[in-house]
Motif scaffolding. Structure first.
Motif, short mmCIF file in Angstrom:
data_model
loop_
_atom_site.label_atom_id
_atom_site.label_comp_id
_atom_site.label_asym_id
_atom_site.label_seq_id
_atom_site.Cartn_x
_atom_site.Cartn_y
_atom_site.Cartn_z
N MET A 285 0.83 -1.21 0.00
CA MET A 285 0.00 0.00 0.00
C MET A 285 0.86 1.25 0.00
SD MET A 285 -3.13 -0.59 -0.36
CE MET A 285 -3.68 1.08 -0.02
N ASN A 286 0.20 2.30 -0.38
CA ASN A 286 0.80 3.60 -0.50
C ASN A 286 1.19 4.18 0.87
OD1 ASN A 286 1.27 6.25 -1.07
ND2 ASN A 286 -0.88 6.76 -1.42
N LYS B 194 2.18 7.20 2.57
CA LYS B 194 2.24 8.62 2.24
C LYS B 194 3.26 9.38 3.06
CE LYS B 194 -2.12 9.81 0.20
NZ LYS B 194 -3.33 10.63 0.32
N ASN C 245 7.83 13.94 -2.20
CA ASN C 245 6.54 13.66 -2.83
C ASN C 245 5.38 13.80 -1.86
OD1 ASN C 245 4.92 13.00 -4.92
ND2 ASN C 245 6.20 11.28 -5.57
N GLN D 266 1.90 14.77 -0.51
CA GLN D 266 0.58 15.05 -1.09
C GLN D 266 -0.32 15.61 0.00
OE1 GLN D 266 -0.30 14.54 -4.34
NE2 GLN D 266 1.82 13.98 -4.72
#
Lengths: 340, 340
Positions: B1-2, B4, B50, B52
């Protein structure tokens, strides 16, 4: 705007604590401690007040929202509309909901859609990438967002992808025309640098070369995706007349085929006797043309199902990117078989 | 999974406080206090790592996510695929992104999709409601979720909606057939209780009655939406033979028209001399049939644009539900004009 019922609202309604409501609605309550009757009352109040659990918060906890994002290149093209339908069916069978968007073959729009879907906490994405989106795809990979590419892919990126052998299918289609007595075979495609398109052009040229037919640059029409019908008409008239006129055409997709078919019909050119035709992808329209079109059929059901399966695999702990090539079939109809 | 990148990650990376990172990235920093250089370093780190921003959280604060949800009844039908494209264009012009889903004419699927989109914090929904979804729509209204219905609506619900005059359009289409010398006009429609469908049936019957033609129950084919082609074929063969055989057919939508056209073509029935045809909604396929089909044209661009505009209106403080009727046009082609 939607004023949502909160746990606090339910608690206030019943005169109990927020913690108690939360325990019951999150199924954490030990029945002995809360009491059956109170649990029932809280559940009923949640129903009466239309309480909606925050699924995104739940998804963040479990790491899953059971939602797949799908980005197609152009939803108004029947190929993508049908693929969307298949992916939805397959996802639904596996307990997933699909939300999708169309990039309209535009890299900027694709970027906006991708971020919208990711921010909506989709578990992963199935993407038919638009031109110039290689960097976006690479970026998704670096962020470990599960993705599967369909229809197109980038040969230099190690992503999961489902596609057909575009080179082979195009070569077979054009060889079929040559075997049926056509020699000056032209091709109509879009002006872009997508891998699947260049593979189709490469297949077209390889078929000509293998049969000893010298390719002529003017036989290859590269239409603008957002171009007008009259521009296409001008190109077609050029290619269909003169010393080097073509006697057959290979269309690199169904939208182009339908657009060209209208022009060819208006010009009163007889298919297949004066002009042989083969298209990539079918269209309902083809069957009603007086000489139904021969076309390369992609197995949309298999492509859609494989894409969903590859994405589900990526939700498991150990997985490597995987590429699946689905066979394509040439459906031979009247448009490519000369009667004299 | 991502996994973040969080504000904490950026703070740790630079050895500064989370609050400082938050100030800078949320543009709350007074430059004088943070210092230009530090602000730049934080912004650069956010980019490198990166980061978000959580747009849903931002959306919750501002009350807007600038996203519209669209639920169509069947994305594989070109009518809906084209409407989806128009709505996307219009939304995009107004700074909105569209995410959509297809209910496949299924109330359960429609419910799941609606909740998925709402939980993804769309600002509002444009819906072509499936059968038996009146309660769902009512429920959305009670929750004050901005909605606009398209194509179909529920006459007893006071919702914003964009549609055409289905009764009038059907009546004109059938009257056109009668005026061209056909008398035994049959109709092929789906077996459902949606308002727009019953309005088209009512218009068909009204046209017959006005011209003194007695309606016969067997002239009206009500096909199953999920039914097979051979079932339709049986129905058509019945209606096209015998003493009370029809000499013209009115199709209530384009998918049905295409399916029937294939059967009629196979049966070798001559259109328009032996059988006159009119359809509701166009199809690329119609133009390639040897007798291009006369059809009721809905102005998809106007419908899509009006739907987006009505939804945007609902985002303003004072608004009342509004209904917009868009005119439809009968496009007369060869299929309904007898040559002898």
């Amino acid at each position: 705007m939607n004023k949502k019922t909160s746990l606090k609202d339910i608690a206030a309604h019943l005169g109990v604590s927020v913690a108690l409501v939360s325990y019951v609605l999150n199924n954490k309550a030990e029945q002995a401690r809360v009491g059956k009757e109170m649990a029932e009352r809280i559940k009923q109040a949640a129903k009466d007040l239309n309480y909606q659990p925050n699924l995104i918060a739940k998804g963040l906890k479990s790491g899953r929202t059971k939602t797949i994002g799908l980005i197609v290149a152009d939803i108004s093209n029947p190929f993508f509309a049908n693929i969307a339908r298949v992916i939805e069916d397959e996802a639904s069978k596996n307990g997933y909901t699909v939300i999708f968007g169309s990039s309209d073959e535009d890299a900027q729009k694709s970027m906006a859609l991708t971020e919208t879907l990711i921010n909506r906490q989709v578990d992963g994405l199935i993407i038919a990438p638009a031109e110039h989106t290689q960097e976006q795809i690479e970026n998704l990979q670096n962020r470990n967002i599960p993705i599967v590419l369909i229809d197109r892919y980038f040969p230099t990126l190690d992503t999961s992808a489902v596609y057909i052998n575009n080179f082979g299918a195009a070569k077979s289609a054009v060889t079929h025309l040559i075997e049926n007595g056509y020699s000056n075979v032209g091709m109509v495609t879009y002006q872009n640098q997508l891998f699947h398109v260049s593979e189709r052009v490469r297949g077209y040229k390889a078929a000509l070369e293998q049969r000893g037919i010298g390719f002529k640059e003017e036989w290859l029409i590269r239409a603008n995706y957002h171009g007008a019908q009259n521009e296409l008409e001008k190109h077609l008239k050029n290619i269909l007349t003169g010393d080097d006129a073509v006697d057959a055409l290979f269309f690199s997709n169904n939208s182009l085929a339908v657009a060209c078919l209208k022009i060819i019909h208006q010009l009163g050119i007889n298919v297949p006797d004066e002009l042989g035709l083969v298209s990539f992808d079918g269209s309902e329209a083809f069957d009603f043309f007086y000489a139904p079109l021969t076309y390369v059929k992609q197995d949309i059901s298999r492509i859609g199902a494989a894409a969903v399966q590859l994405l589900l695999k990526q939700f498991t702990p150990a997985h490597e990117p995987e590429k699946i090539e689905i066979p394509a079939t040439l459906i031979v109809q009247k448009s490519s078989i000369r009667r004299r």
